[in-house]
Design a protein around this motif. Structure first.
Motif, PDB file in Angstrom:
ATOM      1  N   GLY A 143       8.556 -37.753 -39.747  1.00 47.04           N
ATOM      2  CA  GLY A 143       9.066 -38.953 -39.071  1.00 47.04           C
ATOM      3  C   GLY A 143       8.358 -39.278 -37.779  1.00 47.04           C
ATOM      4  N   SER A 220       2.105 -43.996 -38.574  1.00 48.52           N
ATOM      5  CA  SER A 220       1.017 -44.977 -38.544  1.00 48.52           C
ATOM      6  C   SER A 220       0.239 -44.985 -39.869  1.00 48.52           C
ATOM      7  N   GLU A 368      -1.682 -53.492 -34.912  1.00 48.22           N
ATOM      8  CA  GLU A 368      -0.347 -53.245 -34.364  1.00 48.22           C
ATOM      9  C   GLU A 368      -0.456 -52.932 -32.873  1.00 48.22           C
TER      10      GLU A 368
HETATM   11  P1  NDP Z   1       1.977 -40.988 -36.302  1.00 49.73           P
HETATM   12  O1  NDP Z   1       1.307 -41.481 -37.521  1.00 49.73           O
HETATM   13  O2  NDP Z   1       1.169 -40.616 -35.134  1.00 49.73           O
HETATM   14  O3  NDP Z   1       2.876 -39.708 -36.634  1.00 49.73           O
HETATM   15  C1  NDP Z   1       3.893 -39.740 -37.598  1.00 49.73           C
HETATM   16  C2  NDP Z   1       4.309 -38.332 -37.939  1.00 49.73           C
HETATM   17  O4  NDP Z   1       3.242 -37.682 -38.646  1.00 49.73           O
HETATM   18  C3  NDP Z   1       4.600 -37.458 -36.729  1.00 49.73           C
HETATM   19  O5  NDP Z   1       5.677 -36.606 -37.018  1.00 49.73           O
HETATM   20  C4  NDP Z   1       3.312 -36.681 -36.587  1.00 49.73           C
HETATM   21  O6  NDP Z   1       3.465 -35.475 -35.882  1.00 49.73           O
HETATM   22  C5  NDP Z   1       2.974 -36.439 -38.032  1.00 49.73           C
HETATM   23  N1  NDP Z   1       1.568 -36.116 -38.317  1.00 49.73           N
HETATM   24  C6  NDP Z   1       0.465 -36.338 -37.549  1.00 49.73           C
HETATM   25  N2  NDP Z   1      -0.644 -35.945 -38.208  1.00 49.73           N
HETATM   26  C7  NDP Z   1      -0.244 -35.455 -39.405  1.00 49.73           C
HETATM   27  C8  NDP Z   1      -0.916 -34.904 -40.537  1.00 49.73           C
HETATM   28  N3  NDP Z   1      -2.248 -34.792 -40.577  1.00 49.73           N
HETATM   29  N4  NDP Z   1      -0.182 -34.508 -41.604  1.00 49.73           N
HETATM   30  C9  NDP Z   1       1.160 -34.638 -41.607  1.00 49.73           C
HETATM   31  N5  NDP Z   1       1.859 -35.141 -40.559  1.00 49.73           N
HETATM   32  C10 NDP Z   1       1.162 -35.559 -39.477  1.00 49.73           C
HETATM   33  O7  NDP Z   1       3.041 -42.118 -35.939  1.00 49.73           O
HETATM   34  P2  NDP Z   1       3.959 -42.224 -34.644  1.00 49.73           P
HETATM   35  O8  NDP Z   1       4.843 -41.021 -34.558  1.00 49.73           O
HETATM   36  O9  NDP Z   1       3.108 -42.578 -33.480  1.00 49.73           O
HETATM   37  O10 NDP Z   1       4.910 -43.465 -35.018  1.00 49.73           O
HETATM   38  C11 NDP Z   1       4.566 -44.788 -34.774  1.00 49.73           C
HETATM   39  C12 NDP Z   1       4.108 -45.462 -36.049  1.00 49.73           C
HETATM   40  O11 NDP Z   1       5.141 -45.361 -37.022  1.00 49.73           O
HETATM   41  C13 NDP Z   1       3.858 -46.940 -35.885  1.00 49.73           C
HETATM   42  O12 NDP Z   1       2.680 -47.299 -36.558  1.00 49.73           O
HETATM   43  C14 NDP Z   1       5.066 -47.579 -36.550  1.00 49.73           C
HETATM   44  O13 NDP Z   1       4.829 -48.887 -37.001  1.00 49.73           O
HETATM   45  C15 NDP Z   1       5.330 -46.620 -37.644  1.00 49.73           C
HETATM   46  N6  NDP Z   1       6.693 -46.755 -38.132  1.00 49.73           N
HETATM   47  C16 NDP Z   1       6.902 -47.256 -39.394  1.00 49.73           C
HETATM   48  C17 NDP Z   1       8.184 -47.449 -39.858  1.00 49.73           C
HETATM   49  C18 NDP Z   1       8.436 -47.955 -41.250  1.00 49.73           C
HETATM   50  O14 NDP Z   1       9.540 -47.733 -41.738  1.00 49.73           O
HETATM   51  N7  NDP Z   1       7.507 -48.612 -41.905  1.00 49.73           N
HETATM   52  C19 NDP Z   1       9.349 -47.141 -39.032  1.00 49.73           C
HETATM   53  C20 NDP Z   1       9.016 -46.622 -37.752  1.00 49.73           C
HETATM   54  C21 NDP Z   1       7.729 -46.439 -37.327  1.00 49.73           C
HETATM   55  P3  NDP Z   1       3.289 -35.463 -34.277  1.00 49.73           P
HETATM   56  O15 NDP Z   1       4.099 -36.565 -33.713  1.00 49.73           O
HETATM   57  O16 NDP Z   1       3.851 -34.176 -33.913  1.00 49.73           O
HETATM   58  O17 NDP Z   1       1.817 -35.631 -34.027  1.00 49.73           O
END
Ligand code: NDP
Length: 497
Positions: A143, A220, A368
């Motif tokens: 998440g 993302s 975005e």
């Molecule tokens: P990220 O893509 O940076 O991270 C999302 C999750 O993935 C985090 O828990 C992160 O861990 C984890 N992660 C990072 N790298 C990896 C990997 N290689 N393998 C598996 N997991 C990994 O997104 P954000 O947390 O910055 O969230 C913002 C984004 O989420 C925006 O683009 C937003 O639009 C989107 N979003 C989409 C929604 C939807 O329903 N469509 C709803 C809400 C948000 P860590 O944080 O610990 O690095």
């Protein structure tokens, strides 16, 4: 509360901070590969028990969990608010919306997923055909931080209701919210059906590779691509909820006050850190000036940060730099800052920015921004608005404002996105029955609604032969008579177009 389970292998720990003032909140383990493997192994055992409980048993536990969360909602609100920096009122709304979905998922799992008979068709009159939906086993949920309860729970609630165990890896910015949720689970169920693995991207990578049966990723688009590549290694199915660049279209007949209210709510609420937030407005020329003035008037009333904040600081500090880059690019390419501008971007706090006439190839239109900014561009017609709205790589949400119901519905049909709201924004978010997800770079698969329950289930078909067939075709010793009849029947059955 800190996650300190004995058998979690912990490489190191990290400390979260309150984005409002940098105060340290709590330390959490960065669960490593071995730790994640142990959690997933426990989840597989729990999954078998959970699936065996059946719909009614699971509904009872989910109801008790929901009640336990609701009774202590203020504790959750405080945790969310501290980790994200959002006002407590926003966190409270997030909790209310989420529990509505948990309730919907728990109550509808049985009617949506239970085995049901389907028509076998005239030629198969001797088959009793049915389809049922079975859980995958263990779902790994990854998440983001912007709605640390609502967003992952869109996967967690529906995955659990469908009979799966869940291992949840929260964003490293919001582990406390996840640990709080898991704590409430432990109060109502002594089996590890829902577990949390705190940590960073490495923990997320470990979860994807740990033998889970499905991955539900929200974050993302860039990270989703990496997760999808990792899932490909083991052919693990994935639902991907990614970013957006939602457009809001304002027709010349729209209620401009309502449209302006929703533009400001959708673009600036939660400091713009909403996947389905309003990032672009396309307004028909005759009402462009009036709409822009109304948006600016409302943006001026926003209190960014402080005691009675409309919204708080950016949760992810580096997001302020993204906002700054997009605004600078928009202005360099010829856009106008009608309210705020580059000076609005502080270290953590960004005050509202309204941009107008921004070229369609600029970052603020194509990518975005995820900040309290909005682009208002003027169009000659609804056709042009639809064309521009559809021109990005994203396709999560979109909105249309018009008093003409037919125009609203017709425009909604032409927008390439997973959800469209007419005369509101985010109006779908509380409707349990509506599936949510995107197209194009915004992802694929659905959470919420019946489709959300099916997303976390795998259909199993059963065809039971009830009597011998009149035509014995499923045999290597078919008779000439039967094949002759098939040749005669074919044009009768299918020859009429
Ligand atoms: P990220 O893509 O940076 O991270 C999302 C999750 O993935 C985090 O828990 C992160 O861990 C984890 N992660 C990072 N790298 C990896 C990997 N290689 N393998 C598996 N997991 C990994 O997104 P954000 O947390 O910055 O969230 C913002 C984004 O989420 C925006 O683009 C937003 O639009 C989107 N979003 C989409 C929604 C939807 O329903 N469509 C709803 C809400 C948000 P860590 O944080 O610990 O690095």
């Amino acid at each position: 509360m800190t996650l300190t389970s004995d058998d979690q292998s912990v490489a190191t720990t990290y400390t979260t901070v309150d984005p409002r003032d940098g105060t340290p909140i709590e330390s959490y383990p960065v669960v490593d590969v071995a730790g994640v493997a142990a959690i997933v192994e426990r989840a597989h055992e729990a999954a078998a028990w959970w699936a065996g409980l059946g719909f009614a048993g699971r509904r009872r536990v989910l109801g008790a969990w929901k009640a336990a969360i609701a009774r202590d909602a203020q504790g959750l609100v405080a945790t969310i608010s501290r980790e994200t920096g959002k006002p407590e009122g926003d966190a409270l709304l997030e909790v209310m919306l989420t529990l509505g979905h948990l309730d919907w998922a728990a109550k509808h799992a049985e009617p949506v997923l239970r085995r049901r008979r389907v028509k076998a068709g005239l030629m198969n009159y001797n088959q009793h055909a049915s389809v049922g939906y079975e859980p995958y086993g263990v779902v790994g949920v990854i998440g983001p931080w912007n709605y640390p309860f609502y967003t992952p729970m869109g996967s967690i609630s529906y995955a659990l209701a469908a009979g799966n165990a869940v291992v949840f890896k929260p964003s490293e910015l919001t582990p406390g919210t996840a640990v709080w949720i898991a704590g409430k689970w432990a109060e109502v169920c002594d089996r590890p059906v829902l577990q949390v693995a705190t940590g960073d991207g490495g923990t997320g990578r470990a979860l994807v590779a740990a033998g889970v049966d499905k991955v539900a990723f929200t974050g993302s688009t860039a990270t989703a691509k990496r997760v999808m590549a990792a899932c490909a290694e083991t052919l693990t199915p994935l639902v991907a909820e990614c970013g957006g660049k939602d457009a809001l279209i304002v027709a010349r007949d729209a209620d401009l006050d309502a449209a302006a209210d929703f533009v400001v709510f959708g673009a600036m609420g939660n400091a713009g850190q909403t996947c389905v937030g309003v990032e672009r407005v396309y307004v028909e020329q005759p009402v462009a000036e009036a709409l822009t003035a109304k948006v600016v008037e409302r943006a001026k009333r926003i209190q960014a940060g402080g005691e009675s904040a409309t919204y708080g600081p950016m949760t992810l500090p580096s997001q302020a730099q993204v906002v700054s880059r997009h605004v600078a690019d928009a202005l360099e390419k010829g856009g106008t800052a009608v309210y705020g501008g580059l000076d609005s971007v502080g270290d953590r706090l960004v005050t509202p920015i309204v941009l107008a006439d921004v070229p369609e190839d600029s970052d603020a239109v194509c990518h975005e921004t995820f900040g309290p900014t909005v682009v208002i561009n003027t169009v000659a017609s609804i056709d042009e608005a639809v064309e521009r709205a559809n021109a990005t790589d994203y396709g999560l949400g979109a909105s249309v404002f018009t008093r003409d119901t037919h125009l609203g519905e017709a425009t909604a049909a032409r927008l390439r996105s997973g959800v469209v709201t007419i005369n509101s924004v985010l109006g779908f978010a509380a409707v349990g029955a509506l599936p949510f997800g995107g197209v194009k770079g915004s992802g694929f698969g659905r959470i919420h609604g019946a489709d959300g329950l099916r997303e976390f289930s795998t259909p199993k078909s059963i065809a039971r032969q009830t009597r011998k067939a009149a035509l014995n075709l499923l045999s290597l010793e078919r008779s000439d008579r039967d094949m002759h009849l098939v040749a005669k029947l074919l044009p009768i059955l299918h020859g009429k177009g």
